[in-house]
Design an enzyme around this catalytic site. Structure first.
Site, PDB file in Angstrom:
ATOM      1  N   THR A 158       0.833  -1.208   0.000  1.00  0.00           N
ATOM      2  CA  THR A 158       0.000   0.000   0.000  1.00  0.00           C
ATOM      3  C   THR A 158       0.863   1.251   0.000  1.00  0.00           C
ATOM      4  O   THR A 158       0.564   2.235  -0.684  1.00  0.00           O
ATOM      5  CB  THR A 158      -0.920  -0.008   1.243  1.00  0.00           C
ATOM      6  OG1 THR A 158      -1.701  -1.188   1.212  1.00  0.00           O
ATOM      7  CG2 THR A 158      -1.819   1.213   1.266  1.00  0.00           C
ATOM      8  N   HIS A 210       2.030   1.906  -3.405  1.00  0.00           N
ATOM      9  CA  HIS A 210       0.959   2.517  -4.217  1.00  0.00           C
ATOM     10  C   HIS A 210       0.891   4.033  -3.958  1.00  0.00           C
ATOM     11  O   HIS A 210       0.770   4.829  -4.874  1.00  0.00           O
ATOM     12  CB  HIS A 210      -0.408   1.910  -3.885  1.00  0.00           C
ATOM     13  CG  HIS A 210      -0.574   0.490  -4.316  1.00  0.00           C
ATOM     14  ND1 HIS A 210      -0.332   0.077  -5.601  1.00  0.00           N
ATOM     15  CD2 HIS A 210      -0.974  -0.611  -3.620  1.00  0.00           C
ATOM     16  CE1 HIS A 210      -0.576  -1.240  -5.680  1.00  0.00           C
ATOM     17  NE2 HIS A 210      -0.946  -1.674  -4.501  1.00  0.00           N
TER      18      HIS A 210
END
Lengths: 343, 343, 343, 343
Positions: free
Chosen positions: B44, B47
């Site tokens: 994450t 990202h």
């Protein structure tokens, strides 16, 4: 092939058993005749031998007992499809009817019309035994019946990451230690009065082995679990004080799975022991047909279970009565019987 | 105590991140201020760093990212009851509302109003972070968030004595190998294109490590499972071809648990892929609050999980961008960040 | 608003109770003060009134009993968010701690530190009562507490298309008839010695109402179920002979859910009663927080439950002692108390 | 008894079917010969009739189709035990092998080697049909096959007190409305574009009937459920837009059970549609053998299901092609065929 064989025979409604020469049994179109390689002795066999109250109500002599075994296929009926001559087999000796509600809904292990070979029909303490087409053509060993009891009991509810207490460390209790560890129990408490059995429990790698005749089991478990109690109790002693312990040490919302049989009534305070704690109590009977067998063989094939410490004796059939004596004292745990010669 | 601290800051809606001096955050009456000891980097975070489509739709800069961490309590609000100064803590960074249907029925992990610290509020790539009263006063380490994903995924259905395939061996997939083994999976197949990750999968003791870019994974698994397919697939790659493999190798009546996120639509033939096979497909989100935490800490405390091979790098906060590069190539797996000095 | 109110008070450790003028209770920042519209009388209240062994061990007088009620919000603390003045409310009177293992894993109904308003703190047989922020801002009526017991018990296992026996038709048993029918039980057998209660059971549309003092319940149920026994028994009598019946009539593999409390020990033959039959015995405690509440309100809102036959009496608070007499004989079933004037 | 009979025959690999005179089929030792009283037409029969892609890949003409039926036993093999001449029977037409892993573990409905009578062997659109020993000696009617699909789908997860949407109101969808109501669904939303079918859905007492071609189904359901979405979606249309709706309207943590077949690939955003919402997606295949049959017959015998509105046509075998036309337009729902004369 000969016409007769040696077998352990319970000749009449009284304690004891003889080793005798009897006819080799006949087999039907869906049956398999097996030359027994090894059989092992279960607590049930001891009940039959001693002719206790349960045996008196269930057994119709003459009977060849024995339901834990493995051997080699020597002949079979013309509708048998899953084995051939020379195959090495064991069997589920509870024979389900296949037609009652329970059988039709995946609960064949609690079939309403179940017959047990070695209890309701001649069994495996003999050179030859007749079994139904086993269906699952895998190589089983003689201890798959009690190991299946252990697998069924352990996996009858959530177990991974749970704390587990096992009350009673006979062979099934000892197997259950191995199974519970293999499937991720966080801690295993083995509770057993017999020192020989506690020593085996240690070899099976129980995290704690407790002697209820000398230690305050309840206090010790509460201390270890931060006052909660254990998530799961597997009751395998069938003794009133072990059952009492089970209800004392299980945590709120926990599970007690009952396998150990007891002939005496047990008294409980339902409000305090079950309802306020919101626990679940399960009766465990046999092995799920055949889910337990798939689970058990998967664990065995994957090398997840080391069961060697449980097998304490290997005997020839003629030593059956001596073996029974060693069983009674707890010196022996799982005894293997070699009807066709000790290996 | 100082007024400012160093932190990784995402300053604006664009790729990248800076290490900057910012104010130490304020905390409320039910909050805890933690001096971060170690943080670790999740996909994450990558990202957010790369500012992909998902990040653009969810993140409102400026933001301090980071949600996997551990540290020491330095201060707390006057209604906090479960920790005290000096306690070593980690935290569930998904903060559930506590009031919606899901929260009220033991499903807080899919709360309708969830906020994630490090995504929706400033997180742990900093010398200090503010978290809500953790409630479970146990010693956690910084990787409990992704390990919890693995535990939740593995234990979302039956697993003991089952054959299991894991598609995608990022850190969570690697953790899942350890968890699946600890709770009695019969075989674990690790499927991963990246060689570095496959090597770690071997160290984690997967029974088989397969490279779908060179091997016919489907054929190999069918051969190993006697043509059945695997009982359980844990999909942790989020890549269309891995998802395709998952549906190909799962057996009739099996389970696919989906954790890997993918931004692209996936096309399935519902009839062949799901309905005729009678399979169950589960979406796995976060960790169950707090059931997963109890399971995870029980397994860790009992010494059932060896996770060391997964931790490949230990860095100081200033090396954050370099670490991101190592993550992208797959050379690094789980990277620990030490905001208050490398240990 | 006045400073005092009328309330049913248990003034000391002895049988009976008075209606007295007492101070209106204070409330904290997360509490709600409710003007009681209707309260209803539970078997627990009768235990407290009669001062039986359980009451002697649990209750610390002086106490205002009463835990089934509904009313109108008249004031509340500054952190209450789910209700406002004038709202019509009921409440879960088991107040869970929110911090123990059970609370954290969706099992708050068996919280280790639970407090019950009306048992451990002043309750609802009064013009005003203080309750915690109810959280679920729905319109409940005063009987939701016992109805929730019924819903929790019926839905604690599979029920659709199952045959169900209910032993004991007090108010909760009668509610359970309605719930079991609403969720698709195939047949409902209501078993009850008291004629008044059997009559209400008929009005609740039990398929069969049986009188164990005159009929051979076991034989009748075996005949009706083709010799199988019933799939599910909901034990709500708490009487030794009803519990004996439960174990006799449940089928192999069936479920017994125990709600009825009994102060006497119960003796069972574990082998015959639980293990060979492979049954599951559950202790049912309270209502699941808040899953049961969602289920119950969904069924009520959908008009699936007609509970009117159970409500036999509506009384003013001054008639409390008379109502207790009617309860003891079984003439009355669920009695509603109107502390602020009979409606 | 005659040697020949009339039957609907698919003579070659092309659209259409003829009614022809053919030999009455032979039967084996465990088979039963049934004189067909009524057969009913399933969507599968329409696929075979129209010779679509699925039919081309599965069917080997010549074939007598038809798998929903009831009739009278006229003859049987010498090992048949559960029926006798003159018995009125229906049958599970999926014939499981009884030997694979799924069969051995209570999952026979997803047997790896299943054969379907009417698809893989001659079926019931004929004056006589051969079936295996049905085993469950109950009186079934011809629609038990599709009703079983509905029962299996509805009961594949929790349903009591849940909100349920059914996408697609062909006969199985309509049956599912009755079943869901019988087992305590809180609300039933029937979603269907065809007006004839929506009218029947109203007669089946769906709480809401919605036309997705004219109404904003998603918005209406969100409004009715307070923004949550429904707990359960039963997808029975097999149409891409219905499947899209299913994923849109299911709540976080909800269940989608897929029964409707579609030959086209379906594209999903796994992250948004499955993972973040934490939902469970199940493929539903046939009926559980024989759990579904027990559930279904229990509900029917108890009078819990009124299915009459679904049966729109009763025809003689010669009108088979006309019936197919009425099916295509949706004017007809479940059509009963009387091979031995319309009753």
């Amino acid at each position: 092939m000969p016409n007769t064989m040696l077998a352990v025979v319970k000749p009449e409604a009284a304690p004891g058993a003889d080793v005798r020469e009897v006819k080799i049994p006949c087999f039907g179109r869906t049956d398999v005749l097996v030359k027994v390689k090894v059989a092992s002795i279960c607590g049930t066999d001891l009940h039959i031998y001693e002719w206790d109250r349960w045996a008196q109500s269930r057994i119709h002599p003459p009977l060849i007992p024995g339901h834990e075994f493995c051997g080699e296929v020597v002949a079979y009926g013309d509708e048998v499809t899953s084995v051939k001559e020379g195959d090495f087999v064991s069997a589920e000796m509870h024979v389900a009817c296949g037609k009652c509600l329970q059988c039709r809904t995946g609960e064949a292990h609690i079939c309403q019309n179940v017959k047990i070979i070695g209890v309701d029909a001649d069994g495996a303490f003999a050179e030859y035994v007749v079994i139904p087409d086993p269906g699952i053509p895998l190589e089983y060993a003689s201890i798959l019946d009690p190991l299946g009891n252990a697998v069924h009991t352990v996996l009858a509810g959530e177990i991974a990451a749970k704390t587990v207490a096992i009350t009673g460390c006979g062979p099934i209790g000892l197997f259950a230690i191995a199974v519970a560890r293999a499937v991720g129990a966080a801690q295993v408490y083995a509770i057993e009065v017999n020192e020989h059995r506690r020593n085996i429990a240690k070899q099976m790698k129980a995290d704690f082995t407790l002697d209820p005749s000398k230690q305050d089991v309840n206090a010790l478990i509460m201390e270890q679990t931060g006052g909660l109690g254990v998530d799961v109790v597997l009751e395998m002693a069938g003794h009133p004080s072990a059952i009492r312990t089970a209800f004392d040490i299980v945590r709120r919302g926990g599970r007690i799975s009952l396998l150990g049989l007891t002939s005496k009534p047990i008294s409980l305070n339902f409000s305090e022991d079950i309802i306020f704690k919101g626990i679940t109590v399960q009766g465990i009977n046999g092995r799920r047909m055949y889910q337990t067998w798939y689970q058990m063989t998967a664990l065995l094939k994957a090398g997840k279970l080391d069961l060697h410490p449980v097998i304490t004796d290997r005997i020839a059939m003629k030593d059956f009565s001596k073996a029974m004596e060693r069983l009674k004292t707890g010196v022996a745990s799982k005894i293997l019987v070699y009807p066709n010669g000790t290996k």
